[in-house]
Design a protein around this motif. Structure first.
Motif, short mmCIF file in Angstrom:
data_model
loop_
_atom_site.label_atom_id
_atom_site.label_comp_id
_atom_site.label_asym_id
_atom_site.label_seq_id
_atom_site.Cartn_x
_atom_site.Cartn_y
_atom_site.Cartn_z
N PRO A 167 -29.09 1.47 -7.75
CA PRO A 167 -28.94 2.51 -7.79
C PRO A 167 -27.33 2.84 -7.39
CG PRO A 167 -29.97 1.62 -5.64
CD PRO A 167 -30.07 0.48 -6.80
N VAL A 168 -26.95 1.77 -7.04
CA VAL A 168 -25.74 1.92 -6.98
C VAL A 168 -25.11 1.35 -8.11
CG1 VAL A 168 -23.21 1.73 -5.25
CG2 VAL A 168 -25.53 1.45 -4.47
N PRO A 169 -24.16 1.94 -8.90
CA PRO A 169 -23.29 2.71 -9.94
C PRO A 169 -21.97 0.91 -9.98
CG PRO A 169 -22.01 4.52 -9.07
CD PRO A 169 -23.74 3.96 -7.95
N ALA A 170 -22.25 0.29 -10.85
CA ALA A 170 -20.95 -0.91 -10.53
C ALA A 170 -19.50 0.07 -10.28
CB ALA A 170 -21.09 -1.76 -12.00
N LYS A 171 -18.57 -1.09 -9.22
CA LYS A 171 -17.52 -1.04 -9.24
C LYS A 171 -16.49 -0.61 -10.02
CE LYS A 171 -18.05 -1.90 -3.83
NZ LYS A 171 -17.60 -2.08 -3.11
N LYS A 172 -16.05 -0.27 -10.40
CA LYS A 172 -14.37 0.54 -11.49
C LYS A 172 -13.16 -0.80 -10.22
CE LYS A 172 -15.93 3.83 -13.67
NZ LYS A 172 -15.23 5.52 -14.50
N LYS A 173 -12.89 -1.73 -11.58
CA LYS A 173 -11.09 -2.93 -10.63
C LYS A 173 -10.46 -1.50 -10.96
CE LYS A 173 -12.58 -6.80 -12.43
NZ LYS A 173 -11.97 -8.21 -12.65
N LEU A 174 -9.18 -1.71 -10.21
CA LEU A 174 -8.20 -0.61 -9.72
C LEU A 174 -6.79 -2.04 -11.26
CD1 LEU A 174 -7.65 -0.52 -6.31
CD2 LEU A 174 -8.47 1.29 -7.82
N SER A 175 -6.11 -0.15 -11.82
CA SER A 175 -5.39 -0.86 -12.46
C SER A 175 -3.96 -0.98 -11.78
CB SER A 175 -4.54 0.18 -13.84
OG SER A 175 -4.17 1.66 -13.31
N PRO A 176 -3.68 -1.68 -12.13
CA PRO A 176 -2.27 -2.74 -11.70
C PRO A 176 -1.13 -1.35 -10.79
CG PRO A 176 -2.76 -4.19 -13.63
CD PRO A 176 -3.32 -2.75 -13.50
N LEU A 177 -0.74 -0.54 -10.98
CA LEU A 177 -0.13 0.36 -11.32
C LEU A 177 -0.62 1.73 -10.13
CD1 LEU A 177 2.57 2.71 -12.23
CD2 LEU A 177 0.90 3.82 -13.51
N ILE A 202 0.33 2.31 -6.66
CA ILE A 202 0.89 2.89 -6.04
C ILE A 202 0.56 3.07 -4.38
CG2 ILE A 202 1.04 5.20 -5.81
CD1 ILE A 202 1.11 5.40 -9.35
N LEU A 203 -1.16 2.39 -4.37
CA LEU A 203 -1.81 3.17 -2.84
C LEU A 203 -1.00 2.00 -2.29
CD1 LEU A 203 -4.57 3.66 -2.02
CD2 LEU A 203 -5.48 1.75 -2.83
N GLY A 204 -0.43 0.58 -2.50
CA GLY A 204 -0.29 0.10 -1.94
C GLY A 204 0.87 0.73 -0.86
N LEU A 205 1.49 1.12 -2.03
CA LEU A 205 3.08 1.71 -1.68
C LEU A 205 2.61 3.36 -0.44
CD1 LEU A 205 6.24 1.64 -1.95
CD2 LEU A 205 5.56 3.42 -4.16
N VAL A 206 2.15 3.84 -1.11
CA VAL A 206 1.93 4.94 0.39
C VAL A 206 0.63 4.73 1.47
CG1 VAL A 206 -0.17 6.47 0.22
CG2 VAL A 206 1.37 6.37 -2.06
N LEU A 207 0.07 3.55 1.51
CA LEU A 207 0.03 2.86 2.75
C LEU A 207 0.52 2.24 3.52
CD1 LEU A 207 -4.31 0.74 1.41
CD2 LEU A 207 -3.59 3.32 3.18
N GLY A 208 1.88 1.59 2.69
CA GLY A 208 2.68 0.35 3.62
C GLY A 208 4.02 1.91 4.07
N ALA A 209 4.08 2.78 3.58
CA ALA A 209 4.39 3.39 3.97
C ALA A 209 4.06 4.81 5.10
CB ALA A 209 5.52 4.87 3.03
N GLY A 210 2.92 4.19 5.03
CA GLY A 210 2.20 5.49 6.18
C GLY A 210 2.57 4.76 7.23
N ILE A 211 2.06 3.12 7.24
CA ILE A 211 2.19 2.53 8.45
C ILE A 211 3.44 2.32 8.39
CG2 ILE A 211 1.57 -0.04 9.49
CD1 ILE A 211 -0.46 -0.36 7.05
N VAL A 212 4.45 2.06 8.02
CA VAL A 212 5.68 1.83 8.67
C VAL A 212 6.04 3.19 9.52
CG1 VAL A 212 8.56 1.39 7.84
CG2 VAL A 212 6.51 0.14 7.17
N GLY A 213 6.20 4.28 8.55
CA GLY A 213 6.32 5.50 9.54
C GLY A 213 5.85 6.09 10.75
N GLY A 214 4.37 5.47 10.55
CA GLY A 214 3.80 5.80 11.63
C GLY A 214 4.09 4.60 13.30
N ALA A 215 4.81 3.75 12.94
CA ALA A 215 5.25 2.72 13.39
C ALA A 215 6.48 3.53 14.06
CB ALA A 215 5.42 1.29 13.17
N TRP A 216 6.97 3.88 13.40
CA TRP A 216 8.40 4.17 13.59
C TRP A 216 8.30 5.27 14.62
CZ3 TRP A 216 11.17 9.62 12.42
CH2 TRP A 216 11.70 9.60 13.03
N ALA A 217 7.57 6.31 14.00
CA ALA A 217 6.93 7.19 15.36
C ALA A 217 6.67 7.49 16.84
CB ALA A 217 6.19 8.59 13.94
N ILE A 218 5.48 5.96 16.88
CA ILE A 218 5.72 5.84 18.15
C ILE A 218 6.34 5.21 18.51
CG2 ILE A 218 4.61 3.44 19.58
CD1 ILE A 218 1.61 4.20 16.85
#
Length: 169
Positions: free
Chosen positions: A24-34, A38-54
């Motif tokens: 009943p659950v469709p199979a997961k699709k693999k993410l493309s390297p791009l 991009i997802l890693g870059l956005v998450l990393g920037a968010g973590i660094v920005g949050g630490a800087w703000a704190i």
């Protein structure tokens, strides 16, 4: 009497299907390297920005202070342009705006440097402002030296409260 040594008849096991039933659950699709990059870059920037703000908004006191006060040349003071200083043949000619101010810690090590500013002459005395930035907190006392004229010891409380005062001549 019934025979208890016989095994009762077991129900028949139905045969397994040749293909597994559809999930009943469709199979997961693999993410493309791009996309993953991009997802890693956005998450990393968010973590660094949050630490800087704190850390930027933390209310901890700085680990340094500005040692402030005055230094007065009591004799042989002359006008030098918009300022004043020691007369050239008086032995005090090294005392003028820009003359070095060195702050030593309790162990005798140099902890900060600055210079004399805003010399004002009045009644034969030339008085300078002393403001040495980035003096580290935590010493029991400080020694302050103007040019090479020897040190003046001040308590940590006096130094941090801007109560340095010394004179020469």
């Amino acid at each position: 009497m019934t025979n208890t040594n016989t095994t009762p008849e077991q129900p028949a096991v139905p045969p397994l299907p040749e293909q597994p039933p559809a999930s009943p659950v469709p199979a997961k699709k693999k993410l493309s390297p791009l996309t993953a990059g991009i997802l890693g870059l956005v998450l990393g920037a968010g973590i660094v920005g949050g630490a800087w703000a704190i850390t930027a908004n933390s209310s901890s006191e700085p680990d340094t202070f500005t040692l402030e006060g005055t230094f007065a040349l009591m004799e042989d003071a002359v006008d030098i342009g918009d300022s004043c200083g020691g007369r050239y043949d008086s032995g005090y000619d090294d005392i003028q705006e820009g003359t070095s101010v060195t702050v030593y810690g309790a162990a005798g090590d140099v902890v900060a440097t600055g210079h004399l500013t805003n010399g004002e002459k009045a009644l034969g005395t030339c008085t300078f402002d002393v403001a040495v930035e980035d003096v580290p907190k935590g010493e029991k006392f400080y020694k302050v030296e103007v040019a090479h004229r020897g040190t003046v010891q001040v308590s940590a409380e006096e130094a941090e409260n801007g109560e340095f005062a010394a004179s020469l001549g």
